[in-house]
Scaffold this active site. Structure first.
Site, mmCIF file in Angstrom:
data_model
loop_
_atom_site.group_PDB
_atom_site.id
_atom_site.type_symbol
_atom_site.label_atom_id
_atom_site.label_comp_id
_atom_site.label_asym_id
_atom_site.label_seq_id
_atom_site.Cartn_x
_atom_site.Cartn_y
_atom_site.Cartn_z
ATOM 1 N N HIS A 118 -0.465 36.989 -55.832
ATOM 2 C CA HIS A 118 -0.966 35.959 -54.921
ATOM 3 C C HIS A 118 -0.664 36.281 -53.460
ATOM 4 C CE1 HIS A 118 3.006 34.167 -53.986
ATOM 5 N NE2 HIS A 118 3.315 34.498 -55.224
ATOM 6 N N ASP A 119 -1.623 36.011 -52.613
ATOM 7 C CA ASP A 119 -1.473 36.112 -51.152
ATOM 8 C C ASP A 119 -1.244 37.541 -50.656
ATOM 9 O OD1 ASP A 119 -1.522 33.151 -50.460
ATOM 10 O OD2 ASP A 119 0.160 33.210 -51.865
ATOM 11 N N GLY A 136 3.895 38.933 -55.085
ATOM 12 C CA GLY A 136 3.243 38.066 -54.114
ATOM 13 C C GLY A 136 3.513 38.444 -52.671
#
Length: 267
Positions: A118-119, A136
């Site tokens: 994520h991200d 992440g």
């Protein structure tokens, strides 16, 4: 051409000349650019955004729900640039409240079983070899190559044109133009082969190697090494990119070529 055996939800935006193979799944909040190929069994979940000419192979998942216990269902997306290939069983998770978006650039190759957390921000023209795992909020600069089974700790940064040897564990930042490997991860040279392939002159490569000699082979603390480079070497885009990357590091920089110390402890 969209196979009758594929599922494309109402609301999905599909460009021209897109092929969707049997058993692919495309959710409603998805945008697929012109000329893409979605392979059999691939899944584009809510929040997937694909540029033009992308290829998503069998069992790959784009915009899956983040593997983050802090995720509370907030709206987020995963954006893929033009002409990027995502091979079998790779996963690109969408963002969280941290950034709201996971990005993979254009002309990037994500090989089989790669995970992009994520991200993350993955640049243009990168290669993530089989089984690379990005936790992440990792940042990977343009033209970086990560060898097979490389694992990258959350929040780490990998600079432009860097190359990471297969099986390496990355828990510190890796500056631009570096070739890094070993356990713990350390500097092993400039990525001169990659730089030559991308049109860097011999003079420019020699300049980068001289900067690295001070930073990674002279035994100085990185803070002092940056000062020496800044004071003694001409200002160039490459010089400033390297020293600014080091000075901006939050996680710290990977180990130098050897542990020999000169005047200061290596930071």
């Amino acid at each position: 051409m969209i196979s009758n055996l594929a599922y494309v939800a109402p609301g999905a935006k599909i460009g021209e000349n897109v092929t969707v193979e049997p058993f692919a799944y495309i959710a409603s909040d998805v945008v697929v650019g012109d000329g893409c190929w979605i392979g059999p069994g691939a899944a584009l979940m809510d929040g997937a955004r694909l540029g033009k000419g992308c290829k998503v192979h069998t069992s790959a998942v784009v915009a899956g729900v983040p593997q983050d216990l802090k995720f509370k269902g907030e709206y987020s997306i995963a954006e893929i640039g033009d002409n990027t290939t995502i091979r079998e069983c790779a996963t690109v998770n969408r963002g969280t409240a941290a950034r709201g978006i996971t990005t993979v650039g254009s002309n990037t190759l994500i090989m089989a079983y790669v995970h992009v957390g994520h991200d993350c921000q993955v640049g243009n023209n990168c290669v993530l070899v089989n089984n690379v795992s990005l936790a992440g909020e990792v940042v990977v600069g343009d033209w970086a190559i990560l060898g097979g089974h490389v694992a990258v700790h959350q929040f780490s940064r990998i600079g432009e044109h860097a190359m990471i040897g297969g099986g390496s564990l990355v828990s510190k930042d890796v500056p631009p133009y570096v070739k890094a490997s070993h356990t713990p991860l350390s500097y092993v040279g400039a990525n001169f082969i990659g730089l030559r392939r991308r049109g860097f002159s011999n003079e420019k490569i020699a300049e980068i190697q001289e900067i690295f000699r001070v930073l990674f082979q002279s035994g100085y603390a990185y803070s002092k090494g940056c000062n020496i480079v800044e004071e003694t070497m001409p200002q160039t885009m490459e010089r400033d990119l390297i020293i600014n990357f080091i000075r901006d590091s939050k996680r710290g920089i990977m180990k130098p070529y050897n542990s020999k110390k000169k005047e200061d402890e290596v930071e």
